[in-house]
Design a protein around this motif. Structure first.
Motif, PDB file in Angstrom:
ATOM      1  N   HIS A 136       0.815  -1.211   0.000  1.00  0.00           N
ATOM      2  CA  HIS A 136       0.000   0.000   0.000  1.00  0.00           C
ATOM      3  C   HIS A 136       0.850   1.263   0.000  1.00  0.00           C
ATOM      4  N   GLU A 137       2.100   1.171   0.436  1.00  0.00           N
ATOM      5  CA  GLU A 137       2.958   2.352   0.413  1.00  0.00           C
ATOM      6  C   GLU A 137       3.107   2.897  -1.003  1.00  0.00           C
ATOM      7  N   HIS A 138       3.076   2.027  -2.004  1.00  0.00           N
ATOM      8  CA  HIS A 138       3.126   2.492  -3.396  1.00  0.00           C
ATOM      9  C   HIS A 138       1.882   3.327  -3.714  1.00  0.00           C
ATOM     10  N   THR A 139       0.725   2.895  -3.221  1.00  0.00           N
ATOM     11  CA  THR A 139      -0.514   3.652  -3.436  1.00  0.00           C
ATOM     12  C   THR A 139      -0.425   5.017  -2.781  1.00  0.00           C
ATOM     13  N   VAL A 140       0.068   5.064  -1.551  1.00  0.00           N
ATOM     14  CA  VAL A 140       0.208   6.331  -0.835  1.00  0.00           C
ATOM     15  C   VAL A 140       1.168   7.258  -1.581  1.00  0.00           C
ATOM     16  N   ALA A 141       2.283   6.709  -2.053  1.00  0.00           N
ATOM     17  CA  ALA A 141       3.269   7.530  -2.770  1.00  0.00           C
ATOM     18  C   ALA A 141       2.688   8.073  -4.065  1.00  0.00           C
ATOM     19  N   LYS A 142       1.911   7.257  -4.776  1.00  0.00           N
ATOM     20  CA  LYS A 142       1.279   7.730  -6.005  1.00  0.00           C
ATOM     21  C   LYS A 142       0.277   8.844  -5.719  1.00  0.00           C
ATOM     22  N   ALA A 143      -0.566   8.634  -4.714  1.00  0.00           N
ATOM     23  CA  ALA A 143      -1.543   9.663  -4.360  1.00  0.00           C
ATOM     24  C   ALA A 143      -0.847  10.951  -3.940  1.00  0.00           C
ATOM     25  N   ALA A 144       0.218  10.819  -3.148  1.00  0.00           N
ATOM     26  CA  ALA A 144       0.964  12.001  -2.709  1.00  0.00           C
ATOM     27  C   ALA A 144       1.533  12.762  -3.902  1.00  0.00           C
ATOM     28  N   GLY A 145       2.095  12.030  -4.856  1.00  0.00           N
ATOM     29  CA  GLY A 145       2.659  12.678  -6.038  1.00  0.00           C
ATOM     30  C   GLY A 145       1.607  13.428  -6.830  1.00  0.00           C
ATOM     31  N   ILE A 146       0.431  12.831  -6.979  1.00  0.00           N
ATOM     32  CA  ILE A 146      -0.657  13.506  -7.692  1.00  0.00           C
ATOM     33  C   ILE A 146      -1.059  14.788  -6.978  1.00  0.00           C
ATOM     34  N   LEU A 147      -1.058  14.742  -5.646  1.00  0.00           N
ATOM     35  CA  LEU A 147      -1.478  15.892  -4.842  1.00  0.00           C
ATOM     36  C   LEU A 147      -0.400  16.967  -4.742  1.00  0.00           C
ATOM     37  N   GLY A 148       0.822  16.661  -5.184  1.00  0.00           N
ATOM     38  CA  GLY A 148       1.905  17.633  -5.108  1.00  0.00           C
ATOM     39  C   GLY A 148       2.701  17.559  -3.824  1.00  0.00           C
ATOM     40  N   THR A 149       2.622  16.412  -3.146  1.00  0.00           N
ATOM     41  CA  THR A 149       3.417  16.213  -1.943  1.00  0.00           C
ATOM     42  C   THR A 149       4.158  14.889  -2.084  1.00  0.00           C
ATOM     43  N   SER A 150       4.570  14.293  -0.985  1.00  0.00           N
ATOM     44  CA  SER A 150       5.311  13.035  -1.008  1.00  0.00           C
ATOM     45  C   SER A 150       5.115  12.348   0.331  1.00  0.00           C
ATOM     46  N   LEU A 151       5.462  11.066   0.409  1.00  0.00           N
ATOM     47  CA  LEU A 151       5.396  10.384   1.699  1.00  0.00           C
ATOM     48  C   LEU A 151       6.284  11.098   2.710  1.00  0.00           C
ATOM     49  N   ALA A 152       7.496  11.442   2.317  1.00  0.00           N
ATOM     50  CA  ALA A 152       8.411  12.142   3.234  1.00  0.00           C
ATOM     51  C   ALA A 152       7.860  13.508   3.631  1.00  0.00           C
ATOM     52  N   GLY A 153       7.188  14.182   2.705  1.00  0.00           N
ATOM     53  CA  GLY A 153       6.628  15.492   3.008  1.00  0.00           C
ATOM     54  C   GLY A 153       5.498  15.432   4.009  1.00  0.00           C
ATOM     55  N   MET A 154       4.651  14.396   3.897  1.00  0.00           N
ATOM     56  CA  MET A 154       3.554  14.258   4.843  1.00  0.00           C
ATOM     57  C   MET A 154       4.051  13.791   6.212  1.00  0.00           C
ATOM     58  N   VAL A 155       5.053  12.924   6.221  1.00  0.00           N
ATOM     59  CA  VAL A 155       5.673  12.533   7.486  1.00  0.00           C
ATOM     60  C   VAL A 155       6.295  13.760   8.152  1.00  0.00           C
ATOM     61  N   ALA A 156       6.943  14.599   7.371  1.00  0.00           N
ATOM     62  CA  ALA A 156       7.540  15.817   7.922  1.00  0.00           C
ATOM     63  C   ALA A 156       6.479  16.737   8.519  1.00  0.00           C
ATOM     64  N   TYR A 157       5.309  16.803   7.889  1.00  0.00           N
ATOM     65  CA  TYR A 157       4.218  17.603   8.450  1.00  0.00           C
ATOM     66  C   TYR A 157       3.868  17.112   9.854  1.00  0.00           C
ATOM     67  N   ASP A 158       3.702  15.792  10.002  1.00  0.00           N
ATOM     68  CA  ASP A 158       3.383  15.243  11.319  1.00  0.00           C
ATOM     69  C   ASP A 158       4.523  15.476  12.306  1.00  0.00           C
ATOM     70  N   ASP A 159       5.762  15.369  11.830  1.00  0.00           N
ATOM     71  CA  ASP A 159       6.911  15.577  12.713  1.00  0.00           C
ATOM     72  C   ASP A 159       7.002  17.027  13.185  1.00  0.00           C
ATOM     73  N   LEU A 160       6.722  17.969  12.299  1.00  0.00           N
ATOM     74  CA  LEU A 160       6.714  19.378  12.701  1.00  0.00           C
ATOM     75  C   LEU A 160       5.602  19.655  13.711  1.00  0.00           C
TER      76      LEU A 160
END
Length: 343
Positions: free
Chosen positions: A169-193
């Motif tokens: 499922h991580e591939h699905t999340v990464a694809k969705a993130a790319g379409i939205l203009g973000t990334s898995l690392a970018g969303m993790v960074a949001y939670d970390d901040l």
């Protein structure tokens, strides 16, 4: 209608579309743009779920809500009977285990089988957050985007089968993130901040550091680049040049370390060095199965060069053995962070 591929996160796309990207100084704006990090709002309201004290550490289980996805579970650890001035954000590893998040770092009353297994395999059986709390720090560890309490809803019978499903499922999340203009690392960074904003509200804290193994070390590097107020960072078994990954090591890494286009603008040592104003430790495992020796040694050389003129500092430690954050490494990290944040 087909079922949602983003179970538990159907509000995520609208959040990303409606939220401006994070901005700050030149480096923050650049890294946030490359990863697609949304601007975090005000620090969330925090609820205490449970509390206990054992082996010299007082632990509070916390919960807070972000504008999308399920609530976040976290643990705040304090050395009993002391009021530390320095605080650490503990960033859990990836390890192909998403059924749990920060639980692998924390001594909880009834640990899951998965947490025990991961801790035994990678942390020499030790809850690293408790080790550092006993060393004199306030330590906050949280489940980040897609892990533990923040995991996606997937059809699974138990934690083990969930982890198998989550790898695909991580591939699905990464694809969705790319379409939205973000990334898995970018969303993790949001939670970390967001977690960092919670930690900064702890009474008496005047300096903040970060630490993490593997994927957690990658998160520490990104967070230090995004937030110039982080005074010290300890990265364990998560340092290489990007060139050192291709062609032989790329398949052993997740989307958390594979944001498209990042390497065209920033090498990983450059990202970790950031402004070179903080104190940086990197612990390398000489027989690390996830990184090439050349990639690690090249990264060590580049980090030394980045910090040459200060005002921050860099220390690289090479130890024999495989990928892990064992008791000896935890002592090295504790000693480094004590020196960096208390002197």
């Amino acid at each position: 209608m087909r079922p949602s591929a983003l179970g538990g996160y159907d509000d995520w796309p609208d959040f990303v579309r409606d939220t401006l990207p994070l901005t700050g100084d030149e480096l923050t704006t650049k890294v946030a743009g490359l990863l697609g990090v949304p601007e975090p709002g005000a620090a969330p309201a925090v609820r205490t779920v449970d509390e206990w004290q054992a082996d010299g550490v007082h632990t509070s289980e916390l919960e807070w809500t972000t504008p999308f996805g399920p609530p976040t579970r976290a643990w705040l650890l304090r050395p009993a009977g002391r009021a530390p001035r320095a605080a650490l954000l503990g960033l859990h590893c990836h390890a192909g285990v998403k059924s749990i998040g920060a639980e692998r770092l924390v001594d909880v009353p009834q640990p899951s089988r998965v947490a025990i297994r991961v801790r035994d395999d990678l942390y020499e059986g030790q809850p690293a957050a408790n080790v550092l709390a006993r060393a004199g720090f306030v330590v906050l560890c949280h489940d980040t985007f897609a892990w533990g309490s923040r995991r996606f809803e997937l059809a699974a019978e138990d934690d083990e089968s969930y982890d198998v499903a989550a790898r695909s499922h991580e591939h699905t999340v990464a694809k969705a993130a790319g379409i939205l203009g973000t990334s898995l690392a970018g969303m993790v960074a949001y939670d970390d901040l967001t977690a960092l904003s919670v930690l900064r509200r702890v009474d008496g804290v005047d300096k903040v550091g970060v630490f993490g193994l593997s994927g957690g070390g990658g998160r520490a590097a990104i967070l230090t680049a995004l937030d110039p107020g982080i005074a010290a960072s300890a990265v364990v078994c998560m340092m290489t040049t990007f060139a050192g990954l291709i062609p032989s090591y790329v398949d052993v890494h997740s989307w958390l370390f594979s944001t498209p286009g990042l390497a065209r603008h920033l090498d990983h040592p450059t990202l970790a060095a950031g402004r070179a104003r903080h104190q940086q430790l990197v612990v390398y495992a000489e027989d690390d199965e996830l990184f090439s020796p050349a990639g690690m040694h090249d990264a060590d050389r580049e980090l030394t060069e980045h910090f040459h003129y200060g005002p921050g500092s860099y220390e690289g430690v090479f130890l024999p053995g495989r990928h892990r954050f064992d008791a000896g490494m935890q002592r090295i990290v504790g000693d480094f962070l004590t020196k960096a944040l208390y002197t």
